[in-house]
Design an enzyme around this catalytic site. Structure first.
Site, PDB file in Angstrom:
ATOM      1  N   LYS A  69      26.122  46.730  35.073  1.00 20.71           N
ATOM      2  CA  LYS A  69      25.541  45.968  36.340  1.00 20.71           C
ATOM      3  C   LYS A  69      25.056  46.916  37.272  1.00 20.71           C
ATOM      4  CE  LYS A  69      28.860  41.891  35.943  1.00 20.71           C
ATOM      5  NZ  LYS A  69      29.468  40.825  36.651  1.00 20.71           N
ATOM      6  N   ASP A 105      27.188  35.986  40.383  1.00 14.62           N
ATOM      7  CA  ASP A 105      28.290  35.895  40.445  1.00 14.62           C
ATOM      8  C   ASP A 105      29.104  35.254  41.459  1.00 14.62           C
ATOM      9  OD1 ASP A 105      28.908  37.102  37.711  1.00 14.62           O
ATOM     10  OD2 ASP A 105      28.907  39.025  38.344  1.00 14.62           O
TER      11      ASP A 105
HETATM   12  P1  NAP Z   1      37.218  45.842  38.546  1.00 11.18           P
HETATM   13  O1  NAP Z   1      36.135  46.394  39.339  1.00 11.18           O
HETATM   14  O2  NAP Z   1      37.962  46.904  37.806  1.00 11.18           O
HETATM   15  O3  NAP Z   1      38.672  45.840  39.820  1.00 11.18           O
HETATM   16  C1  NAP Z   1      39.873  45.656  39.396  1.00 11.18           C
HETATM   17  C2  NAP Z   1      40.775  45.251  40.705  1.00 11.18           C
HETATM   18  O4  NAP Z   1      42.118  44.946  40.422  1.00 11.18           O
HETATM   19  C3  NAP Z   1      40.747  46.545  41.715  1.00 11.18           C
HETATM   20  O5  NAP Z   1      41.019  46.019  43.139  1.00 11.18           O
HETATM   21  C4  NAP Z   1      42.308  47.186  41.350  1.00 11.18           C
HETATM   22  O6  NAP Z   1      42.927  47.903  42.428  1.00 11.18           O
HETATM   23  C5  NAP Z   1      43.094  45.869  41.149  1.00 11.18           C
HETATM   24  N1  NAP Z   1      44.166  46.194  40.067  1.00 11.18           N
HETATM   25  C6  NAP Z   1      44.109  46.562  38.809  1.00 11.18           C
HETATM   26  N2  NAP Z   1      45.337  46.666  38.183  1.00 11.18           N
HETATM   27  C7  NAP Z   1      45.872  46.552  39.249  1.00 11.18           C
HETATM   28  C8  NAP Z   1      47.455  46.557  39.590  1.00 11.18           C
HETATM   29  N3  NAP Z   1      48.237  46.916  38.423  1.00 11.18           N
HETATM   30  N4  NAP Z   1      48.046  46.669  40.773  1.00 11.18           N
HETATM   31  C9  NAP Z   1      47.328  46.355  41.670  1.00 11.18           C
HETATM   32  N5  NAP Z   1      46.060  46.113  41.794  1.00 11.18           N
HETATM   33  C10 NAP Z   1      45.413  46.475  40.583  1.00 11.18           C
HETATM   34  O7  NAP Z   1      37.158  44.442  38.027  1.00 11.18           O
HETATM   35  P2  NAP Z   1      36.069  43.591  38.533  1.00 11.18           P
HETATM   36  O8  NAP Z   1      35.063  43.310  37.603  1.00 11.18           O
HETATM   37  O9  NAP Z   1      36.156  43.318  39.950  1.00 11.18           O
HETATM   38  O10 NAP Z   1      37.315  42.052  37.733  1.00 11.18           O
HETATM   39  C11 NAP Z   1      38.340  41.556  38.422  1.00 11.18           C
HETATM   40  C12 NAP Z   1      38.789  40.492  37.884  1.00 11.18           C
HETATM   41  O11 NAP Z   1      37.961  39.262  38.046  1.00 11.18           O
HETATM   42  C13 NAP Z   1      38.944  40.532  36.318  1.00 11.18           C
HETATM   43  O12 NAP Z   1      40.045  39.811  36.029  1.00 11.18           O
HETATM   44  C14 NAP Z   1      37.986  39.707  35.895  1.00 11.18           C
HETATM   45  O13 NAP Z   1      38.375  39.063  34.312  1.00 11.18           O
HETATM   46  C15 NAP Z   1      37.702  38.551  36.687  1.00 11.18           C
HETATM   47  N6  NAP Z   1      36.337  38.242  36.571  1.00 11.18           N
HETATM   48  C16 NAP Z   1      36.195  36.662  36.514  1.00 11.18           C
HETATM   49  C17 NAP Z   1      34.707  36.456  36.565  1.00 11.18           C
HETATM   50  C18 NAP Z   1      34.372  34.944  36.231  1.00 11.18           C
HETATM   51  O14 NAP Z   1      33.361  34.506  36.072  1.00 11.18           O
HETATM   52  N7  NAP Z   1      35.522  34.048  36.486  1.00 11.18           N
HETATM   53  C19 NAP Z   1      33.632  37.340  36.909  1.00 11.18           C
HETATM   54  C20 NAP Z   1      33.849  38.650  37.077  1.00 11.18           C
HETATM   55  C21 NAP Z   1      35.053  39.010  37.150  1.00 11.18           C
HETATM   56  P3  NAP Z   1      42.359  49.465  42.571  1.00 11.18           P
HETATM   57  O15 NAP Z   1      41.058  49.599  43.344  1.00 11.18           O
HETATM   58  O16 NAP Z   1      43.603  49.895  43.236  1.00 11.18           O
HETATM   59  O17 NAP Z   1      42.318  50.099  41.274  1.00 11.18           O
END
Ligand code: NAP
Length: 282
Positions: A69, A105
Site C-alpha cells: 500500500k 478503506d
Molecule cells: P498492522 O499495521 O499490522 O497493525 C496491527 C496493530 O495491532 C498494531 O497497533 C499493533 O500494535 C496491534 N497488535 C498486534 N498484536 C498485538 C498484541 N498481541 N497486543 C496488543 N496489540 C497488538 O495491521 P493493520 O493493517 O492496521 O490491520 C489491523 C486489523 O484490521 C487486522 O485484524 C486486519 O485484518 C483488520 N483490517 C480489516 C479490514 C476490513 O476491510 N475489515 C481492512 C484492513 C484491516 P503495535 O503497534 O504495538 O505492534
C-alpha cells in the site's frame, strides 16, 4: 468473456486468501458489466513490472493490499487527496495509461459504521485501540465526519503518538494514551474501535480489553471480519453495547473502488451475500 472484457485485479503478498475476486466478480455479473477480476501474487521486487503491465495491458482497476500500500505510491502518476492524507493507496484507477491512487478503506469503514451502528458521528467521542496501517484511513474518515474527540491507545505508545501528531490539524482534540489508561478511557467514550489484530482467526480467544471496562450503550466496533463476531464484540454485546463488525468495511471499500472504476453504483447487497456465503462455508 470476449474480446471486450475489461481486466481488474488485486495484488498482495500473500493473496490467495483474498475474498475480493468473488466479491467483485459478483458485482460485475450483477450489473451486467463485461469485466473480470482476479488475484495476482506480486512480490515487492516485481511491483514496478506489475505497474508496467497494468499500463501495457490496459488493466482498468487494481486493489492493493498488504504489503504494497505504501511502496506502490511513487509508481503512480497521481495520488488523490484521501490517499495523500492517509499515506497509503488501496485502489488504482487506470484512465488511458494515467494511474491514480485512492484510499477507500477508511471511507468504507465509516460508511458501514453509519449504516449499521451510529448514523450521526458528529460530536462523538471515539476511542481507537491500535495504531497500525488500517488506523490511518479510519482517522481520516472520522475527521471528515466532525467527531468530537479521538483517543488512540496502542501497545507501542510511540506509534499512537505519531498518529495523533499527524492528524491533529484535522482533529484538534486527538490524543494518545498508554495501555495503563485504557480501562478508564473505555468508560468515557461513545464508540470504541478495535483496529488491532487481537481476536482475528486463528487466535479467536484474544481480545484487546477486559469487557468489564465497557459501559452499556457504547458502540463497540471491530475491523476484524474473520470471525464475523470477535470475542471483543460478543462480550461487548453481553454488556449491553451496540456492536459493529468488520465485514461492512470490507464490502464498502470494494464498493467505492467499483464505483471509481465503473461510474456505476455498486450492488452492495449482492456483494455482501457472496462474501458471507464464502466465510460461512469455511
Ligand atoms: P498492522 O499495521 O499490522 O497493525 C496491527 C496493530 O495491532 C498494531 O497497533 C499493533 O500494535 C496491534 N497488535 C498486534 N498484536 C498485538 C498484541 N498481541 N497486543 C496488543 N496489540 C497488538 O495491521 P493493520 O493493517 O492496521 O490491520 C489491523 C486489523 O484490521 C487486522 O485484524 C486486519 O485484518 C483488520 N483490517 C480489516 C479490514 C476490513 O476491510 N475489515 C481492512 C484492513 C484491516 P503495535 O503497534 O504495538 O505492534
Amino acid at each position: 468473456m470476449d474480446s471486450h472484457t475489461v481486466l481488474y485485479g488485486v495484488i498482495g503478498d500473500p493473496i490467495r486468501h483474498s475474498k475480493s475476486p468473488i466479491m467483485m466478480n459478483r458485482a460485475f455479473r450483477e450489473t451486467g458489466i463485461n469485466g473480470i477480476y482476479t488475484a495476482f501474487h506480486i512480490t515487492g521486487d516485481r511491483l514496478g513490472d506489475f505497474v508496467a503491465g497494468v499500463r501495457a495491458m490496459g488493466i482498468r482497476g487494481v486493489n492493493v493490499t498488504i504489503p504494497h500500500k505504501l511502496e506502490i505510491m511513487p509508481l503512480l502518476d497521481e495520488i488523490d487527496e484521501s490517499a495523500q492524507a492517509i499515506g497509503a493507496v488501496n485502489t488504482i484507477v487506470n484512465t488511458d495509461g494515467h494511474l491514480t491512487g485512492y484510499n477507500t478503506d477508511g471511507l468504507g469503514y465509516v460508511r458501514s459504521l453509519k449504516e449499521e451502528a451510529k448514523s450521526d458521528l458528529a460530536g462523538a467521542n471515539v476511542l481507537i485501540i491500535g495504531a497500525g496501517g488500517a488506523t490511518r484511513g479510519i482517522l481520516y474518515a472520522l475527521a471528515r465526519e466532525g467527531v468530537g474527540s479521538i483517543t488512540i491507545s496502542n501497545r507501542t505508545v510511540a506509534r499512537a503518538e505519531e498518529l495523533a501528531d499527524a492528524f491533529r490539524a484535522l482533529v484538534p482534540s486527538i490524543r494518545a494514551i498508554g495501555q495503563e489508561e485504557l480501562q478508564e478511557a473505555c468508560g468515557l467514550h461513545d464508540i470504541i474501535i478495535n483496529t488491532t489484530s487481537l481476536g482475528m482467526y486463528p487466535n479467536v480467544e484474544a481480545t484487546p480489553i477486559d469487557s468489564a471496562w465497557l459501559k452499556p450503550d457504547t458502540v463497540a466496533s471491530d475491523l476484524i471480519y474473520n470471525p464475523l463476531t470477535t470475542r471483543f464484540l460478543a462480550e461487548a454485546e453481553e454488556r449491553g453495547c451496540r456492536i459493529h463488525g468488520g465485514l461492512g468495511m470490507f464490502i464498502y471499500q470494494g464498493a467505492y473502488a467499483f464505483e471509481y472504476w465503473t461510474g456505476r453504483p455498486a450492488p452492495v447487497a449482492a456483494m455482501r451475500e457472496t462474501v458471507l456465503e464464502a466465510l460461512l462455508a469455511k
